[in-house]
Design an enzyme around this catalytic site. Structure first.
Site, PDB file in Angstrom:
ATOM      1  CE1 TYR A  45     -31.639  70.503  57.145  1.00 23.21           C
ATOM      2  CE2 TYR A  45     -29.262  70.266  56.936  1.00 23.21           C
ATOM      3  CZ  TYR A  45     -30.535  69.778  56.726  1.00 23.21           C
ATOM      4  OH  TYR A  45     -30.711  68.573  56.106  1.00 23.21           O
TER       5      TYR A  45
ATOM      6  CB  SER B  54     -28.681  66.190  57.620  1.00 25.40           C
ATOM      7  OG  SER B  54     -27.607  66.749  56.890  1.00 25.40           O
TER       8      SER B  54
ATOM      9  CB  THR C 162     -43.734  63.757  56.589  1.00 28.90           C
ATOM     10  OG1 THR C 162     -42.335  63.717  56.916  1.00 28.90           O
ATOM     11  CG2 THR C 162     -44.511  62.969  57.617  1.00 28.90           C
ATOM     12  N   GLY C 163     -43.645  65.060  53.634  1.00 25.31           N
ATOM     13  CA  GLY C 163     -42.893  65.921  52.692  1.00 25.31           C
ATOM     14  C   GLY C 163     -42.374  65.126  51.509  1.00 25.31           C
ATOM     15  CB  SER C 164     -43.249  62.091  50.229  1.00 27.55           C
ATOM     16  OG  SER C 164     -44.606  62.067  50.618  1.00 27.55           O
ATOM     17  CB  THR C 165     -44.826  66.613  46.524  1.00 29.52           C
ATOM     18  OG1 THR C 165     -43.977  67.679  46.957  1.00 29.52           O
ATOM     19  CG2 THR C 165     -46.083  66.589  47.362  1.00 29.52           C
TER      20      THR C 165
ATOM     21  N   GLY D 208     -38.130  64.933  45.553  1.00 28.82           N
ATOM     22  CA  GLY D 208     -36.900  64.707  46.312  1.00 28.82           C
ATOM     23  C   GLY D 208     -36.777  63.349  46.986  1.00 28.82           C
ATOM     24  CB  ILE D 209     -34.877  62.432  50.067  1.00 32.09           C
ATOM     25  CG1 ILE D 209     -33.488  62.885  49.584  1.00 32.09           C
ATOM     26  CG2 ILE D 209     -34.752  61.221  50.989  1.00 32.09           C
ATOM     27  CD1 ILE D 209     -32.557  63.406  50.702  1.00 32.09           C
ATOM     28  N   GLY D 210     -38.062  62.253  49.733  1.00 32.24           N
ATOM     29  CA  GLY D 210     -39.333  61.700  50.199  1.00 32.24           C
ATOM     30  C   GLY D 210     -40.060  60.938  49.106  1.00 32.24           C
TER      31      GLY D 210
HETATM   32  P1  NAD Z   1     -36.887  68.895  48.935  1.00 31.86           P
HETATM   33  O1  NAD Z   1     -36.778  70.336  49.307  1.00 31.86           O
HETATM   34  O2  NAD Z   1     -36.393  68.449  47.603  1.00 31.86           O
HETATM   35  O3  NAD Z   1     -38.401  68.425  49.124  1.00 31.86           O
HETATM   36  C1  NAD Z   1     -39.112  68.835  50.266  1.00 31.86           C
HETATM   37  C2  NAD Z   1     -40.489  68.185  50.309  1.00 31.86           C
HETATM   38  O4  NAD Z   1     -41.147  68.626  51.505  1.00 31.86           O
HETATM   39  C3  NAD Z   1     -41.399  68.575  49.169  1.00 31.86           C
HETATM   40  O5  NAD Z   1     -42.238  67.474  48.885  1.00 31.86           O
HETATM   41  C4  NAD Z   1     -42.244  69.727  49.771  1.00 31.86           C
HETATM   42  O6  NAD Z   1     -43.506  69.848  49.156  1.00 31.86           O
HETATM   43  C5  NAD Z   1     -42.406  69.208  51.170  1.00 31.86           C
HETATM   44  N1  NAD Z   1     -42.684  70.249  52.174  1.00 31.86           N
HETATM   45  C6  NAD Z   1     -41.958  71.377  52.444  1.00 31.86           C
HETATM   46  N2  NAD Z   1     -42.514  72.035  53.489  1.00 31.86           N
HETATM   47  C7  NAD Z   1     -43.596  71.299  53.886  1.00 31.86           C
HETATM   48  C8  NAD Z   1     -44.547  71.417  54.923  1.00 31.86           C
HETATM   49  N3  NAD Z   1     -44.539  72.450  55.778  1.00 31.86           N
HETATM   50  N4  NAD Z   1     -45.512  70.448  55.074  1.00 31.86           N
HETATM   51  C9  NAD Z   1     -45.552  69.384  54.229  1.00 31.86           C
HETATM   52  N5  NAD Z   1     -44.648  69.212  53.231  1.00 31.86           N
HETATM   53  C10 NAD Z   1     -43.707  70.143  53.055  1.00 31.86           C
HETATM   54  O7  NAD Z   1     -36.190  68.096  50.128  1.00 31.86           O
HETATM   55  P2  NAD Z   1     -35.043  66.957  50.091  1.00 31.86           P
HETATM   56  O8  NAD Z   1     -33.759  67.562  49.659  1.00 31.86           O
HETATM   57  O9  NAD Z   1     -35.580  65.763  49.390  1.00 31.86           O
HETATM   58  O10 NAD Z   1     -34.915  66.673  51.660  1.00 31.86           O
HETATM   59  C11 NAD Z   1     -35.674  65.694  52.330  1.00 31.86           C
HETATM   60  C12 NAD Z   1     -35.099  65.475  53.716  1.00 31.86           C
HETATM   61  O11 NAD Z   1     -33.748  65.037  53.603  1.00 31.86           O
HETATM   62  C13 NAD Z   1     -35.069  66.732  54.576  1.00 31.86           C
HETATM   63  O12 NAD Z   1     -35.367  66.394  55.913  1.00 31.86           O
HETATM   64  C14 NAD Z   1     -33.620  67.208  54.466  1.00 31.86           C
HETATM   65  O13 NAD Z   1     -33.218  67.960  55.580  1.00 31.86           O
HETATM   66  C15 NAD Z   1     -32.913  65.860  54.385  1.00 31.86           C
HETATM   67  N6  NAD Z   1     -31.570  65.958  53.765  1.00 31.86           N
HETATM   68  C16 NAD Z   1     -31.444  66.371  52.479  1.00 31.86           C
HETATM   69  C17 NAD Z   1     -30.165  66.456  51.921  1.00 31.86           C
HETATM   70  C18 NAD Z   1     -29.964  66.889  50.485  1.00 31.86           C
HETATM   71  O14 NAD Z   1     -28.818  67.161  50.108  1.00 31.86           O
HETATM   72  N7  NAD Z   1     -30.984  66.913  49.663  1.00 31.86           N
HETATM   73  C19 NAD Z   1     -29.052  66.124  52.679  1.00 31.86           C
HETATM   74  C20 NAD Z   1     -29.223  65.706  53.997  1.00 31.86           C
HETATM   75  C21 NAD Z   1     -30.503  65.615  54.520  1.00 31.86           C
END
Ligand code: NAD
Length: 263
Positions: free
Chosen positions: A155, A142, A14-17, A19-21
């Site tokens: 958060y 997290s 989920t949410g994988s366009t 970043g981490i996804g």
């Molecule tokens: P990001 O903001 O870089 O990417 C978010 C992704 O979610 C994108 O693909 C966006 O299109 C999608 N998205 C946002 N809202 C959406 C919705 N309502 N429905 C479907 N898709 C949706 O995020 P990230 O930094 O890669 O974080 C990914 C996960 O890792 C999150 O759960 C975040 O809390 C967790 N996390 C991130 C960090 C960090 O430092 N980046 C640290 C700890 C945990």
């Protein structure tokens, strides 16, 4: 040779366009899984599908545009991607806001996006995993679940709830081949985090340098003293999504460089 082999499995991230996804989707595809990527906008989803295919030529990749912050969006994803052996509840929103400025609507948005998306997708896909007696559910929580930041109480609280949800679902699947775990990243150089980091970066700083400065100032207990790369989180997820991790369930697995100062 020890290897992560996900051939024959279908993974929904989920949410994988970005970043981490997206990094997780790439890793799982590289390990042989068919993957489903998701985001809200069709063009971003199409680009993510292409990015996974470029990373692993020949990979089976499906994209579903759906807003998982709503019940309808979750139903749409489950209806369009019907098979799921590995569910990665990666979607999560974050941002710094003083507690006294966060109203009910914002608390509700964090609950809907960070928690209810995982509740709904687990409810949609766990029955078929239990039926086949094999499955993996991975929640991306997290370090903020344990180490609640004073400027991100909303958060951190949502991520603590996520740990409870994952632990409870692991118990629900007791005695089956379905495991449920959480992975706890620390600051990680995703697109979302980059926006936050670069907003406060010194002029001329690279993203990596801004990550080091942020960790030194805001997460001083970090042992690695830097932000993680996306792949460092994705590698843990690939392991816990694989048959190799069959005795690991109900666990909170840290990829946070030692920030949480406990054994
Ligand atoms: P990001 O903001 O870089 O990417 C978010 C992704 O979610 C994108 O693909 C966006 O299109 C999608 N998205 C946002 N809202 C959406 C919705 N309502 N429905 C479907 N898709 C949706 O995020 P990230 O930094 O890669 O974080 C990914 C996960 O890792 C999150 O759960 C975040 O809390 C967790 N996390 C991130 C960090 C960090 O430092 N980046 C640290 C700890 C945990």
């Amino acid at each position: 040779m020890l290897s992560i082999d996900l051939r024959g499995k279908t993974a929904v991230v989920t949410g994988s366009t970005v970043g981490i996804g997206l990094a997780i989707a790439k890793s799982l595809a590289q390990a042989g899984a068919a993957v489903v990527v998701n985001g809200r906008k069709q063009d971003a989803v199409d680009q993510a599908v292409e990015a996974v295919r470029r990373h692993t030529p020949g990979a089976s990749v499906q994209g579903v545009a759906a807003d998982l912050g709503t019940a309808e969006g979750c139903q749409q994803l489950a209806a369009q991607a019907t098979r799921c052996d590995i569910l990665v509840n990666n979607l999560g929103i974050y941002g710094t806001t003083p507690f006294l400025e966060i109203g009910d609507d914002e608390w509700q948005r964090y609950w809907d996006v960070n928690i209810m998306s995982g509740v709904r997708m687990s409810r949609a896909y766990m029955p078929q995993m239990l039926e086949r007696n094999w499955g993996r559910v991975v929640f991306i929580a997290s370090e903020s679940a344990l180490n609640i930041p004073a400027d991100m109480v909303h958060y951190g609280t949502s991520k603590t709830a996520m740990l409870g949800l994952a632990r409870g679902l692991a118990k629900m699947a007791a005695g089956t081949g379905v495991t449920v775990n959480s992975v706890l990243p620390g600051p990680t150089l995703s697109e979302g985090a980059a926006q936050m980091l670069m907003a406060t970066a010194a002029p001329g700083q690279t993203l990596e340098e801004a990550g080091v400065a942020f960790v030194k100032q805001n997460r001083p207990s970090s042992i690695i003293g830097r932000a993680a790369q996306l792949e460092e989180v994705a590698n843990m997820v690939a392991y816990v999504a694989s048959p190799l991790s069959s005795a690991t369930t109900g666990a909170a697995l840290r990829v946070e460089g030692g920030i949480v100062d406990s054994l």
